[in-house]
Write a protein that holds these residues in place. Structure first.
Motif, PDB file in Angstrom:
ATOM      1  N   VAL A   1       0.838  -1.207   0.000  1.00  0.00           N
ATOM      2  CA  VAL A   1       0.000   0.000   0.000  1.00  0.00           C
ATOM      3  C   VAL A   1       0.872   1.255   0.000  1.00  0.00           C
ATOM      4  O   VAL A   1       0.660   2.181  -0.788  1.00  0.00           O
ATOM      5  CB  VAL A   1      -0.949   0.003   1.211  1.00  0.00           C
ATOM      6  N   VAL A   2       1.876   1.293   0.875  1.00  0.00           N
ATOM      7  CA  VAL A   2       2.723   2.478   0.976  1.00  0.00           C
ATOM      8  C   VAL A   2       3.573   2.660  -0.285  1.00  0.00           C
ATOM      9  O   VAL A   2       3.793   3.784  -0.736  1.00  0.00           O
ATOM     10  CB  VAL A   2       3.615   2.385   2.237  1.00  0.00           C
ATOM     11  N   ALA A   3       4.030   1.542  -0.867  1.00  0.00           N
ATOM     12  CA  ALA A   3       4.807   1.646  -2.107  1.00  0.00           C
ATOM     13  C   ALA A   3       3.958   2.229  -3.230  1.00  0.00           C
ATOM     14  O   ALA A   3       4.431   3.042  -4.037  1.00  0.00           O
ATOM     15  CB  ALA A   3       5.341   0.269  -2.507  1.00  0.00           C
ATOM     16  N   ALA A   4       2.687   1.822  -3.295  1.00  0.00           N
ATOM     17  CA  ALA A   4       1.794   2.331  -4.339  1.00  0.00           C
ATOM     18  C   ALA A   4       1.488   3.805  -4.155  1.00  0.00           C
ATOM     19  O   ALA A   4       1.429   4.574  -5.123  1.00  0.00           O
ATOM     20  CB  ALA A   4       0.499   1.519  -4.354  1.00  0.00           C
ATOM     21  N   LEU A   5       1.311   4.220  -2.906  1.00  0.00           N
ATOM     22  CA  LEU A   5       0.944   5.611  -2.622  1.00  0.00           C
ATOM     23  C   LEU A   5       2.143   6.550  -2.602  1.00  0.00           C
ATOM     24  O   LEU A   5       1.995   7.757  -2.811  1.00  0.00           O
ATOM     25  CB  LEU A   5       0.212   5.692  -1.277  1.00  0.00           C
ATOM     26  N   GLY A   6       3.335   6.011  -2.348  1.00  0.00           N
ATOM     27  CA  GLY A   6       4.536   6.844  -2.275  1.00  0.00           C
ATOM     28  C   GLY A   6       4.767   7.375  -0.868  1.00  0.00           C
ATOM     29  O   GLY A   6       4.019   8.228  -0.399  1.00  0.00           O
ATOM     30  N   ARG A   7       5.786   6.868  -0.218  1.00  0.00           N
ATOM     31  CA  ARG A   7       6.035   7.236   1.179  1.00  0.00           C
ATOM     32  C   ARG A   7       6.806   8.542   1.276  1.00  0.00           C
ATOM     33  O   ARG A   7       7.859   8.695   0.665  1.00  0.00           O
ATOM     34  CB  ARG A   7       6.813   6.112   1.867  1.00  0.00           C
ATOM     35  N   ARG A   8       6.295   9.464   2.055  1.00  0.00           N
ATOM     36  CA  ARG A   8       6.963  10.747   2.264  1.00  0.00           C
ATOM     37  C   ARG A   8       7.659  10.828   3.615  1.00  0.00           C
ATOM     38  O   ARG A   8       8.701  11.452   3.738  1.00  0.00           O
ATOM     39  CB  ARG A   8       5.945  11.888   2.157  1.00  0.00           C
ATOM     40  N   GLY A   9       7.070  10.227   4.619  1.00  0.00           N
ATOM     41  CA  GLY A   9       7.644  10.276   5.954  1.00  0.00           C
ATOM     42  C   GLY A   9       6.673   9.700   6.962  1.00  0.00           C
ATOM     43  O   GLY A   9       5.607   9.195   6.598  1.00  0.00           O
ATOM     44  N   GLU A  10       7.039   9.762   8.229  1.00  0.00           N
ATOM     45  CA  GLU A  10       6.166   9.253   9.274  1.00  0.00           C
ATOM     46  C   GLU A  10       6.409  10.015  10.577  1.00  0.00           C
ATOM     47  O   GLU A  10       7.455  10.640  10.747  1.00  0.00           O
ATOM     48  CB  GLU A  10       6.396   7.756   9.497  1.00  0.00           C
TER      49      GLU A  10
ATOM     50  N   ASP B   1      -6.788  -1.707  -7.096  1.00  0.00           N
ATOM     51  CA  ASP B   1      -6.730  -0.300  -6.694  1.00  0.00           C
ATOM     52  C   ASP B   1      -5.283   0.143  -6.516  1.00  0.00           C
ATOM     53  O   ASP B   1      -4.900   1.247  -6.895  1.00  0.00           O
ATOM     54  CB  ASP B   1      -7.482  -0.089  -5.377  1.00  0.00           C
ATOM     55  N   LEU B   2      -4.462  -0.745  -5.949  1.00  0.00           N
ATOM     56  CA  LEU B   2      -3.055  -0.412  -5.707  1.00  0.00           C
ATOM     57  C   LEU B   2      -2.304  -0.232  -7.016  1.00  0.00           C
ATOM     58  O   LEU B   2      -1.432   0.636  -7.124  1.00  0.00           O
ATOM     59  CB  LEU B   2      -2.392  -1.501  -4.869  1.00  0.00           C
ATOM     60  N   GLU B   3      -2.620  -1.049  -8.016  1.00  0.00           N
ATOM     61  CA  GLU B   3      -1.946  -0.905  -9.310  1.00  0.00           C
ATOM     62  C   GLU B   3      -2.250   0.452  -9.924  1.00  0.00           C
ATOM     63  O   GLU B   3      -1.359   1.123 -10.457  1.00  0.00           O
ATOM     64  CB  GLU B   3      -2.378  -2.017 -10.259  1.00  0.00           C
ATOM     65  N   LEU B   4      -3.504   0.873  -9.832  1.00  0.00           N
ATOM     66  CA  LEU B   4      -3.885   2.182 -10.360  1.00  0.00           C
ATOM     67  C   LEU B   4      -3.148   3.291  -9.612  1.00  0.00           C
ATOM     68  O   LEU B   4      -2.635   4.241 -10.220  1.00  0.00           O
ATOM     69  CB  LEU B   4      -5.400   2.368 -10.238  1.00  0.00           C
ATOM     70  N   LYS B   5      -3.092   3.183  -8.278  1.00  0.00           N
ATOM     71  CA  LYS B   5      -2.374   4.167  -7.471  1.00  0.00           C
ATOM     72  C   LYS B   5      -0.896   4.181  -7.826  1.00  0.00           C
ATOM     73  O   LYS B   5      -0.262   5.251  -7.892  1.00  0.00           O
ATOM     74  CB  LYS B   5      -2.555   3.857  -5.992  1.00  0.00           C
ATOM     75  N   HIS B   6      -0.328   2.996  -8.021  1.00  0.00           N
ATOM     76  CA  HIS B   6       1.099   2.884  -8.339  1.00  0.00           C
ATOM     77  C   HIS B   6       1.442   3.668  -9.603  1.00  0.00           C
ATOM     78  O   HIS B   6       2.390   4.469  -9.621  1.00  0.00           O
ATOM     79  CB  HIS B   6       1.453   1.404  -8.521  1.00  0.00           C
ATOM     80  N   TRP B   7       0.673   3.449 -10.662  1.00  0.00           N
ATOM     81  CA  TRP B   7       0.981   4.124 -11.933  1.00  0.00           C
ATOM     82  C   TRP B   7       0.641   5.611 -11.880  1.00  0.00           C
ATOM     83  O   TRP B   7       1.304   6.427 -12.517  1.00  0.00           O
ATOM     84  CB  TRP B   7       0.244   3.434 -13.079  1.00  0.00           C
ATOM     85  N   ARG B   8      -0.364   5.980 -11.103  1.00  0.00           N
ATOM     86  CA  ARG B   8      -0.662   7.416 -10.943  1.00  0.00           C
ATOM     87  C   ARG B   8       0.492   8.105 -10.202  1.00  0.00           C
ATOM     88  O   ARG B   8       0.881   9.220 -10.558  1.00  0.00           O
ATOM     89  CB  ARG B   8      -1.971   7.603 -10.180  1.00  0.00           C
ATOM     90  N   ARG B   9       1.027   7.437  -9.178  1.00  0.00           N
ATOM     91  CA  ARG B   9       2.160   8.015  -8.454  1.00  0.00           C
ATOM     92  C   ARG B   9       3.353   8.218  -9.378  1.00  0.00           C
ATOM     93  O   ARG B   9       3.999   9.276  -9.361  1.00  0.00           O
ATOM     94  CB  ARG B   9       2.559   7.106  -7.287  1.00  0.00           C
TER      95      ARG B   9
END
Length: 291
Positions: free
Chosen positions: A48-57, A161-169
């Protein structure tokens, strides 16, 4: 809470067997419906985080969170399903020990979770979550670390859903749209995001060559949206060539491809749009021959 026999040990054994039975039946029902394991399997935090792109925590602290919002795991995706029912009997002894403690009212330490938007992923405490689910508990105490992502953490119900998020990112990393443009340039097919990025970069390359000046990514994204995308989408709407279920960006990509196939040109005008529309209709009307 499930019915009690008066014996915490017997009740804990029944709790585990019931949870396993429901997990097996749920998986069987999903297969009979033709659904993949993704529908019932716990979600992977890393995916999930890889698809969305991790910025920090950042650490939020200890708070009470809804059990229903816990959707996945950091490292035990295959050990529990989406409702945190155990997928095997490997950890039965540990599970039942926690169930007995819960039924006796013993103090259970907080679990540890990562929060991604409104979703929670278990880092430590999978069995505690599983037992709580089984006993019908609605809330659980957790130490929460929030993860910030490039894309908004919404609509990530399964791997499609994650695949779509991955390519959008990936597209947004290449073409950093902001504001209105970021919301408008959206499609429902993952591969189309790659087409968008290529289209924007090719447009920018042509304009940089013609103008003899460099264009950074932010400028490229802004100018393409204002000078190319918006005017063309307006032409498409005026010509009435957008499909009923087609998103504006999907229509833009399709018509741009048809334009270049027909007339080998990158310019836009009402006349060119008329040629594209006429050419499309001619191809539809062309008879086919059988072999």
């Amino acid at each position: 809470m499930p019915r009690e026999s008066g014996s915490p040990r017997v009740d804990a054994e029944s709790d585990f067997l019931r949870a396993r039975r429901h997990q097996v039946l749920s998986g069987l029902a999903a297969r009979l419906r033709g659904e993949t394991d993704d529908v019932v399997q716990s979600m992977s935090f890393d995916e999930v985080v890889a698809a969305l792109g991790r910025r920090g925590e950042h650490y939020v602290g200890t708070k009470v969170i809804p059990i229903s919002a816990i959707v996945g795991s950091v490292d035990k995706v295959k050990d529990f399903d989406r409702r945190f029912r155990p997928t095997s009997a490997r950890s039965r002894e540990r599970w039942e020990r926690l169930a007995r403690a819960s039924r006796k009212g013993e103090e259970i330490p907080p679990i540890e979770v990562y929060q991604v938007g409104d979703y929670y992923f278990v880092q430590d405490g999978h069995h505690r979550v599983s037992v709580a689910h089984s006993l019908g508990v609605k809330l659980i105490e957790a130490r929460v670390t929030a993860v910030d992502t490039l894309l908004a953490p919404v609509g990530v119900g399964d791997r499609d859903d994650l695949e779509l998020k991955h390519w959008r990112r990936i597209m947004l990393e290449r073409v950093p749209f902001t504001g209105e443009a970021r919301a408008a340039v959206a499609v429902d097919t993952p591969a189309m995001y790659g087409e968008i990025a290529e289209n924007v970069e090719a447009w920018a390359a042509r304009h940089m060559h013609a103008e003899g000046a460099y264009m950074d990514k932010a400028t490229m994204a802004r100018r393409w949206y204002e000078e190319e995308y918006q005017p063309v989408v307006e032409l498409i709407e005026e010509a009435g060539v957008r499909g009923a279920t087609e998103r504006p960006t999907e229509a833009y990509l399709r018509v741009a491809c048809e334009r270049y196939t027909l007339i080998r040109d990158h310019e836009w005008s009402a006349e060119i749009m008329a040629q594209v529309t006429k050419g499309k209709r001619a191809r539809k009307a062309k008879p086919t021959t059988g072999g």
